[in-house]
Design an enzyme around this catalytic site. Structure first.
Site, PDB file in Angstrom:
ATOM      1  N   THR A  45       0.628  -3.331  -2.697  1.00  0.00           N
ATOM      2  CA  THR A  45       1.469  -2.217  -2.268  1.00  0.00           C
ATOM      3  C   THR A  45       0.993  -1.753  -0.908  1.00  0.00           C
ATOM      4  OG1 THR A  45       1.897   0.137  -2.642  1.00  0.00           O
ATOM      5  CG2 THR A  45      -0.041  -0.758  -3.715  1.00  0.00           C
TER       6      THR A  45
ATOM      7  N   LYS B 124       2.082  -1.411   3.434  1.00  0.00           N
ATOM      8  CA  LYS B 124       3.003  -1.727   4.531  1.00  0.00           C
ATOM      9  C   LYS B 124       3.421  -3.186   4.442  1.00  0.00           C
ATOM     10  CE  LYS B 124       1.396   2.006   7.436  1.00  0.00           C
ATOM     11  NZ  LYS B 124       0.495   2.453   8.475  1.00  0.00           N
TER      12      LYS B 124
ATOM     13  N   ARG C 152      16.739  -5.003   4.951  1.00  0.00           N
ATOM     14  CA  ARG C 152      15.317  -5.278   5.181  1.00  0.00           C
ATOM     15  C   ARG C 152      14.656  -5.659   3.862  1.00  0.00           C
ATOM     16  NH1 ARG C 152      10.375  -2.852   2.910  1.00  0.00           N
ATOM     17  NH2 ARG C 152       8.671  -3.235   4.380  1.00  0.00           N
TER      18      ARG C 152
ATOM     19  N   THR D   1       6.326   1.439  -3.814  1.00  0.00           N
ATOM     20  CA  THR D   1       6.077   0.327  -4.725  1.00  0.00           C
ATOM     21  C   THR D   1       5.346   0.677  -6.014  1.00  0.00           C
ATOM     22  OG1 THR D   1       5.880  -1.047  -2.751  1.00  0.00           O
ATOM     23  CG2 THR D   1       5.234  -2.044  -4.811  1.00  0.00           C
TER      24      THR D   1
END
Lengths: 325, 315
Positions: free
Chosen positions: B233, B235, B211, B183
């Protein structure tokens, strides 16, 4: 041991001229779904399971805008989306762009339980569904005659049309003059999102929420609304479970579902006050409604538009199905 | 009247402190370059929406960050990019997912916000929209870098989803070894208090096709209102459930926390250590860049002359 509570909705923003027959059908469906949920809660089914089974029922019935009976895209197809959230550990699952899965809410649940991700969409979601052995059908299954007619009217009106439940035969033009009320820039008689949702708190005090929809009539292919967005259309925490419906943009910008919980968490207020606050202060010029339960067994509905199809019940015997204020 | 401020990131994650120079320096240079671009734009009076879009475009074009060119690969070896942008004053927003040939996903997100009655378009529909608007597209091979091919191979061998860094270990294919983390994003405020946030990504290495992560989900990876602008940014699955970007603003609004406190708290509460970082600016021209990972590629500047380009905690 806490007390359970449940609420269901079939969309916020109702035409005041909606034929009585349609109003009755809606009330019957909501009542039936509520009773399904109540029976499950009495048998100690968990909140997340109750949410799923109730939303499945709403999706399967062609009356509201989800599953079968979904609004149509500009191409006359159906693209459904849904999200589900388990307040206990704030686990969540969501899907968008679903075209063959009979019950999108169940696919959202599988994303939550059986995939390493939280949100799957379009062909990837369909592929996942196949691998999971989920029941699939042709896209035609979801398309109803009413909606085919509606799409035509919408195209004639050349505007985004929310799901509209007045029987065919009424011209879109007449609708414009029928009512001075507006939602999403359109006369309310041609706006009825009829997204569906359910929120539940079980006897263990666990909250859960789920929302499912076909989206906007005549929407662009690939358009995603608030229903699958965690924090916008759906949210559940240790304190509450929330499902929203109405103008998608307004719900997304205001992170409406999340804000109910945030207000409770950070301002320390109760469910009613939190719902009143977000409806009054978070929507700006937007129109929307929501249903919510708290871990204390309370259930609250709130909306700032003309009516919301809803039903709620609590363990102490309270039960109500309503449409207007 | 307060001063302008800008902050940007190239991803938070397990960036090893012994990152070799040949991996570290190009990224630091890129961060500095993007910062300069953003600062120039702010000084010329450009609106934060323009500023954040142009900075993120620059980061997307840079192959060493996980967005646009250099995006990590899906389990099928393809690229699926997503992005979102939000304007603090009006709370208007735009988002896209599943882009495969668009050079700058953030610009499509902006077009969705400005040219459609919708907020979010995905996959084929988003691609068709981009084409209809004459947005620059290229062969999808343009986005794929050798490092990411190797990274995917490694992830498959580990048979797990991961953020796109793995330390080279014996008996595994030699990954070009750098800590290209997930990201990119940028937040900015001008002296009139206009705020904007923009975020863009290729997602997770070896992610399932279709996803969607936190980046295009308003309130999760991106948020802006009259108080602050935030880009997160890390998980994605944690950032979604914790609505991290919205959380910063909610803490300021509902608990009266300062930007710094709210940002730190939001990161801390988002999940276990190693799950996220964010950059944020407030309407008052403050900046915060907290993270609970080993490092976060980041840079910021404020009108009073402060600038910073960093990866790890300052000692």
């Amino acid at each position: 041991m806490g007390r359970w509570a449940i609420a269901v909705h079939g969309g916020a923003g109702i035409d005041p001229n909606l034929p009585v027959e349609r109003q009755e059908q809606a009330k019957q469906l909501l009542t039936r779904c509520l009773n399904l949920g109540i029976a499950a809660l009495r048998s100690n089914v968990s909140a997340i399971d109750v949410v799923e089974l109730v939303v499945r029922e709403l999706e399967t019935d062609p009356l509201f805008n989800s599953g079968r009976g979904s609004a149509l895209t500009e191409n006359g197809t159906v693209e459904m989306e849904a999200s589900i959230m388990d307040g206990t550990k704030r686990r969540c699952g969501a899907v968008s762009g679903i075209t063959t899965v009979k019950n999108p809410i169940s696919l959202a649940r599988l994303v939550m339980d059986k995939s390493p991700h939280s949100y799957l969409a379009f062909s990837g979601a369909e592929e996942f569904a196949r691998k999971q052995g989920v029941e699939t059908v042709d896209n035609d299954y979801f398309v109803t005659e009413d909606n085919v007619g509606m799409l035509k009217l919408a195209k004639e009106a050349n505007s985004i049309l929310f799901d509209y439940r007045i029987p065919l035969g009424c011209a879109a033009g007449a609708a414009v003059t029928d009512s001075p009320l507006q939602m999403n820039g359109l006369p309310i008689s041609i706006y009825a999102p009829e997204t569906v949702g359910c929120v539940v708190v079980d006897r263990e005090g666990r909250c859960a929420a789920g929302t499912s929809t076909g989206g906007l009539m005549n929407k662009m292919m690939g358009r995603i609304g608030d229903s699958p967005l965690i924090g916008a259309g759906t949210y559940a925490s240790e304190l509450c479970g929330v499902s929203c419906t109405g103008e998608g943009e307004a719900i997304i910008r205001s992170t409406l579902a999340r804000d109910v919980s945030a207000v409770m968490e950070y301002k320390g207020v109760g469910l009613q006050e939190a719902v009143d606050y977000v409806i009054k202060h978070r929507l700006d010029e937007g129109f929307a409604g929501l249903i919510a339960v708290s871990n204390k067994g309370e259930v609250v509905c709130g909306f700032n538009c003309n009516g919301m199809f809803r039903g709620c019940a609590t363990e102490d015997g309270f039960m109500e199905v309503a449409m207007w204020e | 009247m307060v001063g302008w401020a800008i902050a940007l990131h190239g991803g938070a994650g397990d960036i090893p402190m012994d990152l070799p120079d040949e991996r570290r320096i190009p990224r630091e240079t890129a961060l500095r370059h993007c910062l300069d671009l953003g600062v120039s734009a702010l000084k010329s009076g450009r609106h934060p929406l323009d500023v954040t879009e142009l900075v993120v475009r620059e980061l997307e074009n840079h192959p060493d960050f996980n967005a646009g060119k250099g995006s990590v690969l899906t389990t099928q070896g393809t690229v699926e990019m997503e992005a979102s942008i939000m304007d603090g004053k009006t709370k208007r927003c735009g988002a896209v997912s599943g882009l495969t040939t668009v050079v700058n996903p953030i610009s499509v997100a902006r077009l969705v916000m400005e040219k459609t009655p919708h907020i979010y378009l995905g996959f084929d529909g988003a691609q068709a929209f981009a084409r209809a608007h004459g947005v620059e597209t290229v062969e999808s091979s343009h986005f794929i870098t050798p490092e990411n091919i190797a990274r995917l191979k490694q992830a498959k061998e580990f048979n797990r989803v991961q953020l796109d860094y793995t330390a080279p270990t014996p008996n595994l294919p030699e990954v070009s070894g750098d800590s290209q983390i997930g990201t990119v994003g940028c937040v900015a405020v001008d002296s009139a208090g206009n705020l904007a946030s923009a975020t863009s990504t290729g997602g997770y290495v070896n992610k399932m096709v279709g996803r969607i992560g936190d980046t295009p989900v308003i309130g999760a990876g991106t948020y802006a209102n009259h108080l602050c602008a935030v880009s997160a940014t890390g998980k994605g699955e944690y950032i979604i459930r914790a609505t991290v970007a919205r959380e910063v603003a909610a803490l300021m609004e509902y608990k009266g926390l300062s930007l710094t406190e709210a940002a730190a708290y939001a990161v801390e509460q988002s999940g276990p250590r190693g799950c996220c970082g964010l950059v944020a600016v407030s309407a008052n021209g403050e900046v915060a860049m907290p993270y609970n990972t080993t490092g976060m590629f980041r840079a910021c500047a404020t009108e009073d002359g402060y600038t910073e380009v960093a990866i790890w905690p300052k000692n």
